[in-house]
Design an enzyme around this catalytic site. Structure first.
Site, PDB file in Angstrom:
ATOM      1  N   ASP A 140      39.091  46.246  37.101  1.00  0.00           N
ATOM      2  CA  ASP A 140      39.626  46.122  38.445  1.00  0.00           C
ATOM      3  C   ASP A 140      40.485  47.402  38.592  1.00  0.00           C
ATOM      4  OD1 ASP A 140      41.283  44.884  40.369  1.00  0.00           O
ATOM      5  OD2 ASP A 140      43.297  44.948  39.124  1.00  0.00           O
ATOM      6  N   ASN A 153      43.398  37.453  41.409  1.00  0.00           N
ATOM      7  CA  ASN A 153      41.987  37.579  41.796  1.00  0.00           C
ATOM      8  C   ASN A 153      41.019  38.068  40.811  1.00  0.00           C
ATOM      9  OD1 ASN A 153      43.004  40.278  42.043  1.00  0.00           O
ATOM     10  ND2 ASN A 153      41.652  40.829  43.474  1.00  0.00           N
TER      11      ASN A 153
END
Length: 269
Positions: free
Chosen positions: A9, A222
């Site tokens: 990420d 997420n």
């Protein structure tokens, strides 16, 4: 079995609180590449918001890949070829835009080329997102959106406005779309099949890897889908406490080059 793919990420993970890649993270990524480990940036950002990072990290060579739009787009970074592209229809857009107005939320839609909002008074978080991902903002009425290839839509507002509104989203909406909260002020809406997890599964299969040969490093909700599917889920020290419950490892914070620590400790050793 050694780890051959590491999905990373960006915000709160790859970059520090100054939005920088530390020298330690840069060096660890280069060492991983030399060891034939795929480092795959995996983010909710559009591709335009990732290109400078790919360049900085030398992740634009043949055999390099990137996952953007929370899994809505998987691309070969050397050629720009789309391996996976899941978009929303115009009918989806109209339904989501109507719900935003009903809930009193700011909203914008994102294509590969720009951010589109029907809010005449453009929300400050739309401006924030445009600055963050280096994309232009366009004001368009719903009627003018029919020809746009939308990958992601975002409800954007102050947490004290967004959180109560989320509670009023109809249950059937969650059945039709995949909704993930990526920041306290962002609720992202994508195609039902889209998730970082599904994108990693697809890419691992293409590369002939088992899921036991994959690692994911993240910090926020997420990232849950990718952390749940990989063989080695790693959560940042600064990450969401709920995500730490599913982590195999907790690495250092993003300000302490946690990605470098994870790569060196659990991939390269």
């Amino acid at each position: 079995m050694s780890i051959k793919l590491v999905a990373v990420d960006i915000d709160g993970t790859l970059i520090n609180s100054k939005r920088e890649i530390t020298p330690e993270v840069y060096q660890a990524v280069q060492e991983a590449k030399q060891a034939d480990v795929k480092i795959v940036i995996t983010t909710g950002r559009p591709i335009a918001g990732v290109k400078s990072l790919l360049s900085q990290l030398n992740l634009e060579d043949e055999g390099d890949y990137v996952i953007t739009f929370n899994g809505g787009l998987v691309q070969d970074t050397a050629t720009g070829e789309d391996l996976v592209k899941e978009t929303l229809t115009y009918e989806d857009y109209l339904e989501i835009e109507y719900l935003a107005r009903k809930l009193g939320l700011h909203m914008h839609a994102i294509t590969k080329d720009g951010i589109y909002t029907a809010n005449r008074n453009i929300g400050k978080y739309t401006v924030h997102e445009a600055t963050l991902v280096n994309m232009p903002i366009f004001y368009r009425t719903p009627e003018e959106m029919a020809d746009k290839e939308i990958v992601k839509i975002m409800f954007i507002d102050e947490p004290e406005i967004l959180d109560p509104a989320i509670k009023n989203i109809p249950a059937e909406f969650y059945e039709k779309y995949n909704l993930v909260k990526s920041q306290p002020f962002y609720l992202e809406v994508v195609h039902k099949n889209v998730s970082k997890g599904n994108a990693i599964i697809h890419l691992a299969k293409k590369l002939g890897l088992t899921m036991e040969q994959t690692m994911a490093i993240g910090d926020e909700e997420n990232d849950r889908a990718m952390l749940e599917v990989v063989g080695h889920p790693v959560v940042m020290e600064n990450g969401n406490p709920e995500l730490k419950k599913i982590a195999k490892h907790i690495t250092k914070s993003n300000d302490e080059s946690g990605v470098a620590h994870a790569i060196r400790e659990w991939v390269l050793k």
